[in-house]
Design an enzyme around this catalytic site. Structure first.
Site, PDB file in Angstrom:
ATOM      1  N   LYS A 107      -2.540   7.369   1.180  1.00 48.69           N
ATOM      2  CA  LYS A 107      -2.126   7.502   2.143  1.00 48.69           C
ATOM      3  C   LYS A 107      -1.203   8.554   2.821  1.00 48.69           C
ATOM      4  CE  LYS A 107      -2.393   4.553   6.465  1.00 48.69           C
ATOM      5  NZ  LYS A 107      -3.261   5.692   7.386  1.00 48.69           N
ATOM      6  N   ARG A 118       0.995  -0.840  -0.017  1.00 49.84           N
ATOM      7  CA  ARG A 118      -0.245   0.018   0.211  1.00 49.84           C
ATOM      8  C   ARG A 118       1.347   1.028  -0.349  1.00 49.84           C
ATOM      9  NH1 ARG A 118      -4.339   1.071   4.242  1.00 49.84           N
ATOM     10  NH2 ARG A 118      -2.740   0.741   6.509  1.00 49.84           N
ATOM     11  N   GLU A 146     -16.736   6.835   5.450  1.00 49.20           N
ATOM     12  CA  GLU A 146     -15.081   5.790   6.492  1.00 49.20           C
ATOM     13  C   GLU A 146     -15.750   7.149   7.643  1.00 49.20           C
ATOM     14  OE1 GLU A 146     -11.506   5.484   5.451  1.00 49.20           O
ATOM     15  OE2 GLU A 146     -10.832   7.929   4.080  1.00 49.20           O
TER      16      GLU A 146
HETATM   17  N1  PMP Z   1      -8.945   5.137   6.920  1.00 51.65           N
HETATM   18  C1  PMP Z   1      -8.677   5.929   7.063  1.00 51.65           C
HETATM   19  C2  PMP Z   1      -8.863   7.325   6.900  1.00 51.65           C
HETATM   20  C3  PMP Z   1      -7.140   5.757   8.139  1.00 51.65           C
HETATM   21  O1  PMP Z   1      -6.131   6.751   8.496  1.00 51.65           O
HETATM   22  C4  PMP Z   1      -7.223   3.957   8.494  1.00 51.65           C
HETATM   23  C5  PMP Z   1      -5.582   4.028   9.412  1.00 51.65           C
HETATM   24  N2  PMP Z   1      -4.799   4.337   8.529  1.00 51.65           N
HETATM   25  C6  PMP Z   1      -8.415   3.341   8.420  1.00 51.65           C
HETATM   26  C7  PMP Z   1      -8.865   3.865   7.404  1.00 51.65           C
HETATM   27  C8  PMP Z   1      -7.499   2.024   9.025  1.00 51.65           C
HETATM   28  O2  PMP Z   1      -6.653   1.661   7.757  1.00 51.65           O
HETATM   29  P1  PMP Z   1      -6.159  -0.102   8.327  1.00 51.65           P
HETATM   30  O3  PMP Z   1      -6.775  -1.118   8.971  1.00 51.65           O
HETATM   31  O4  PMP Z   1      -4.273  -0.236   7.108  1.00 51.65           O
HETATM   32  O5  PMP Z   1      -4.887   1.072  10.054  1.00 51.65           O
END
Ligand code: PMP
Length: 292
Positions: free
Chosen positions: A149, A50, A182
């Site tokens: 990200k 990622r 989200e």
């Molecule tokens: N959405 C956002 C905006 C985030 O910052 C995160 C955490 N990094 C997640 C979802 C969850 O992702 P992950 O399970 O990869 O931590």
């Protein structure tokens, strides 16, 4: 505490970047939040994939291979004697001039912070979270895709301010079409009629690593139907169960949204089973940290 910074381990006090770094000036860079459990880094390859995809999308050459970065993460964990840790991996565009042009930044800045994991209070897991939906809309994917990200988290931070002002720990962001996207730092799921439903990434959701693991567990272990589907606040309010997922939060139940009680207001049966399965998965899998 030792920090990895551009190829070297340095003391926390010496881990400094330039005020001309475009990560600071423009939020120009990408990052990962990763976790180690009992001497194993959970889903490290997926996090690195990622990370490199985020970097590729913004045309940032990390100038290190995945293998080299993997070794750097493990070296940093070992230097700090951490078996359980939250790992922050960051690459910025590097030092440039005061203009936007990333081409003027010759070398990316790369750092890795490994710290003790700060958990949500136990009562949140036992009783479920209270959430609000924020008036702040999720970034539209044709402007800034939520799959990247990036170091620019202002969209999430503005929503987090709404949550804090409302006295709740997280806020749900809808996209500009009014569909659920989200939360500020977590993905969201609902349970309805024996199906587990989460918004697709095209709705404005990060493709969470925990989200992916939970979808696999629901399908393979709990034999649930798993669907990525658009839904609205109506579907949230009337869901049988709701929970969030994230590297720091893991799987956490939701009890109330915008004043509406979800299900019977307690962590749901399916949510509790997924919490148990996820704990097991983090305990048994992951890339081992070998002591040097
Ligand atoms: N959405 C956002 C905006 C985030 O910052 C995160 C955490 N990094 C997640 C979802 C969850 O992702 P992950 O399970 O990869 O931590």
């Amino acid at each position: 505490m030792k920090i990895y910074l551009d190829g070297k381990l340095v003391e926390k006090e010496d881990a400094k970047v330039s005020v001309f770094d475009h990560g600071l000036l423009y939020g120009d860079g990408v990052f990962e939040g990763i976790r180690a459990y009992n001497g194993r880094v959970f889903r490290l390859r997926e996090h690195l994939d990622r990370f490199y995809n985020s970097a590729k999308a913004i045309m940032l050459d990390v100038q290190m291979s995945k293998k080299e970065l993997e070794s750097a993460i493990i070296m940093t964990l070992n230097a700090n004697k951490l078996k359980d840790s939250y790992i922050r991996l960051v690459v910025t565009r590097g030092v440039g001039d005061l203009g936007l042009d990333p081409m003027k930044c010759a070398k990316p800045t790369i750092f890795i912070i490994t710290d003790k994991i700060k958990l949500y209070p136990e009562e949140y897991y036992a009783n479920g979270l209270e959430l609000i939906t924020t008036p702040m809309r999720r970034n539209v994917p044709d402007a800034l895709n939520a799959c990247i990200k990036s170091l620019n988290y202002l969209n999430n931070i503005l929503a987090k301010i709404d949550a804090t002002r409302a006295g709740v720990p997280e806020a749900i962001l809808l996209n500009s079409a009014g569909y659920v996207a989200e939360c500020t730092g977590d993905n969201i799921f609902i349970i309805k009629d024996n199906a587990l439903i989460t918004p697709p990434s095209s709705a404005g959701a990060l493709e969470g690593i925990t989200r992916g693991a939970v979808m696999e567990l629901a399908k393979n272990k709990l034999k649930l139907l798993v669907r990525e589907e658009l839904f609205t606040t109506y579907h949230l309010y009337t869901a049988e169960e709701c929970f969030l997922t994230g590297t720091a939060a893991e799987v956490i139940p939701v009890a109330k949204i915008d004043g509406r009680i979800i299900g019977d207001g307690k962590p749901g049966k399916v949510t509790l089973k997924l919490i148990k399965e996820f704990k097991e998965l983090t305990r048994l899998t992951g890339v081992p940290i070998y002591e040097k």
